[in-house]
Design an enzyme around this catalytic site. Structure first.
Site, short mmCIF file in Angstrom:
data_model
loop_
_atom_site.label_atom_id
_atom_site.label_comp_id
_atom_site.label_asym_id
_atom_site.label_seq_id
_atom_site.Cartn_x
_atom_site.Cartn_y
_atom_site.Cartn_z
N VAL A 242 -1.85 -2.42 9.49
CA VAL A 242 -2.26 -1.03 9.75
C VAL A 242 -3.66 -0.78 9.19
O VAL A 242 -4.36 0.13 9.61
CB VAL A 242 -1.24 -0.05 9.12
N GLY B 5 0.86 -1.18 0.00
CA GLY B 5 0.00 0.00 0.00
C GLY B 5 0.89 1.23 0.00
O GLY B 5 1.43 1.62 1.04
N HIS C 287 -9.18 -0.54 18.26
CA HIS C 287 -8.84 0.76 17.69
C HIS C 287 -10.13 1.37 17.14
O HIS C 287 -10.47 1.17 15.98
CB HIS C 287 -7.82 0.56 16.57
N1 APR Z 1 -3.05 -4.26 -3.23
C1 APR Z 1 -2.09 -3.33 -3.00
N2 APR Z 1 -2.36 -2.05 -2.72
C2 APR Z 1 -3.65 -1.70 -2.65
C3 APR Z 1 -4.71 -2.62 -2.86
C4 APR Z 1 -4.35 -3.95 -3.18
N3 APR Z 1 -5.28 -4.89 -3.40
N4 APR Z 1 -5.87 -1.94 -2.73
C5 APR Z 1 -5.56 -0.67 -2.42
N5 APR Z 1 -4.23 -0.52 -2.38
C6 APR Z 1 -3.45 0.68 -2.14
C7 APR Z 1 -4.02 1.93 -2.84
O1 APR Z 1 -3.70 1.93 -4.22
C8 APR Z 1 -3.35 3.04 -2.07
O2 APR Z 1 -2.13 3.44 -2.66
O3 APR Z 1 -3.47 1.05 -0.77
C9 APR Z 1 -3.08 2.42 -0.68
C10 APR Z 1 -3.87 3.08 0.42
O4 APR Z 1 -3.41 4.36 0.56
P1 APR Z 1 -4.31 5.60 0.96
O5 APR Z 1 -5.58 5.54 0.19
O6 APR Z 1 -3.47 6.82 0.87
O7 APR Z 1 -4.69 5.27 2.48
P2 APR Z 1 -3.82 5.58 3.78
O8 APR Z 1 -4.20 6.91 4.34
O9 APR Z 1 -2.40 5.29 3.50
O10 APR Z 1 -4.41 4.48 4.79
C11 APR Z 1 -4.17 3.10 4.56
O11 APR Z 1 -4.31 2.54 6.87
O12 APR Z 1 -4.87 3.89 8.65
C12 APR Z 1 -5.32 2.90 7.77
O13 APR Z 1 -7.69 3.33 7.54
C13 APR Z 1 -6.47 3.40 6.90
O14 APR Z 1 -6.99 1.26 6.00
C14 APR Z 1 -6.36 2.48 5.73
C15 APR Z 1 -4.85 2.26 5.62
#
Ligand code: APR
Length: 314
Positions: free
Chosen positions: A126, A17, A183
């Site tokens: 996370v 991610g 959480h």
């Molecule tokens: N495989 C890999 N990456 C993925 C997938 C997947 N199947 N689905 C989504 N992603 C990636 C998205 O492309 C994005 O880059 O996960 C990333 C999530 O990033 P953000 O949308 O910026 O979210 P963020 O604020 O980083 O939070 C991520 O952490 O705190 C928790 O609630 C929050 O669940 C969320 C996670």
């Protein structure tokens, strides 16, 4: 040229991610010279772009860590630690539980692929809703329970510390805070176990102030979502994940509240939930059982019941 022993290998952390939390975590790991980082995301080009950006800061930030951006799990092979941040973040008006179904699908998919490449990794989750996603990640991974940990307590405790510091007008550095439970809105900040250089805050603040701070801590993430409108917190979440990765890779055995598997502690079984634990190179070394009062225990069990209800929806 410095010589390395032939089996020398930099520690390797995969961050799944490459979003706000993942990107910031990658920066913290590399710029603190802790480990090489692989940023892995489903979106083509995004992790590659971020990795290149981080590499272009290397000369200024003064480190030599490798940073790779990829969509291919082969590149994550032999990671020491995997941090799972893939998923949707919460939007305003969306509870963590609203996220459950969507993020469960993502967690199932990515954990299987990541652990196939790194069967001995320590897995830090996370993705929200945190406690349920940690349980699911453990199930899918097939890892022993001590190798799977959810990051939330460090973040919640840090929020509690910040609000205590703001209320008392003192340095956050002198404050230790303890937050147990899930959480979410039902987390259990523990004033009795939260201290300023050893002095419980119950001796330093009136009850009303503590109650106000406890409530603000419980809504710590939601307050930010409301202010930002599009997006959620990532500076403090990535800082919290960082200290956990650091305690593992440097085998520091720090004690943090985090979501770990309970098998009878606090009267709870077959659940991942936030409690104090000792964290080293092998993962969870020890779960620490605090002597809670009956009201504290009742609040903790209420939080556990909400998690268990969500686990049953998986
Ligand atoms: N495989 C890999 N990456 C993925 C997938 C997947 N199947 N689905 C989504 N992603 C990636 C998205 O492309 C994005 O880059 O996960 C990333 C999530 O990033 P953000 O949308 O910026 O979210 P963020 O604020 O980083 O939070 C991520 O952490 O705190 C928790 O609630 C929050 O669940 C969320 C996670």
């Amino acid at each position: 040229m410095p010589t390395q022993p032939p089996d020398y290998r930099s520690p390797k952390v995969t961050v799944i991610g490459a979003g706000n939390v993942g990107g910031m975590l990658a920066q913290r790991i590399a710029e603190n010279n802790l480990a090489d980082v692989v940023l892995c995301d489903i979106v083509q080009g995004k992790p590659q772009g971020l990795a290149l950006d981080l590499l272009q800061a290397r000369a200024i930030a003064n480190h030599d860590r490798e940073i790779i951006g990829t969509n291919d799990y082969d590149d994550t092979k032999n990671s020491d630690v995997i941090v799972l941040t893939a998923g949707l973040p919460r939007k305003e008006g969306m509870s963590r539980n609203d996220l459950l179904r969507i993020n469960a699908g993502i967690v199932k998919d990515v954990v299987a692929k990541a652990i196939a490449q790194s069967p001995n990794a320590i897995l830090i989750v996370v993705t929200n809703p945190l406690d349920v996603m940690t349980y699911l990640a453990w199930q899918v991974s097939g890892l022993p329970t001590h190798q799977v940990i959810g990051m939330a307590g460090v973040l919640d405790a840090s929020r509690f510390q910040t609000f205590i510091a703001m209320e008392l007008g003192i340095s956050s550095a002198d404050i230790n805070a303890m937050v147990l439970g899930g959480h979410g809105d039902l987390m259990v900040p523990l004033p009795r176990f939260s201290t300023v250089n050893g002095i419980p805050i119950t001796e330093l603040m009136p009850k009303e102030a503590i109650a106000r701070i406890v409530e603000r801590t419980r809504n710590g993430g939601a307050e930010i979502v409301k202010l930002m409108q599009t997006g959620s917190a990532y500076f403090a979440p990535s800082a919290a994940a960082y200290v956990m990765v650091e305690s593992i890779l440097r085998d520091r055995h720090r004690i943090f509240p985090a979501a770990v598997y309970l098998s009878g502690e606090y009267g709870l079984k077959d659940i991942f939930m936030g409690v104090p634990m000792q964290l080293g190179r092998q993962g969870v070394k020890k779960v620490i059982e605090l002597q809670l009062t009956n009201p504290e225990l009742a609040t903790l069990h209420k939080s556990a019941a909400a998690i268990q209800e969500n686990i049953s929806l998986l």
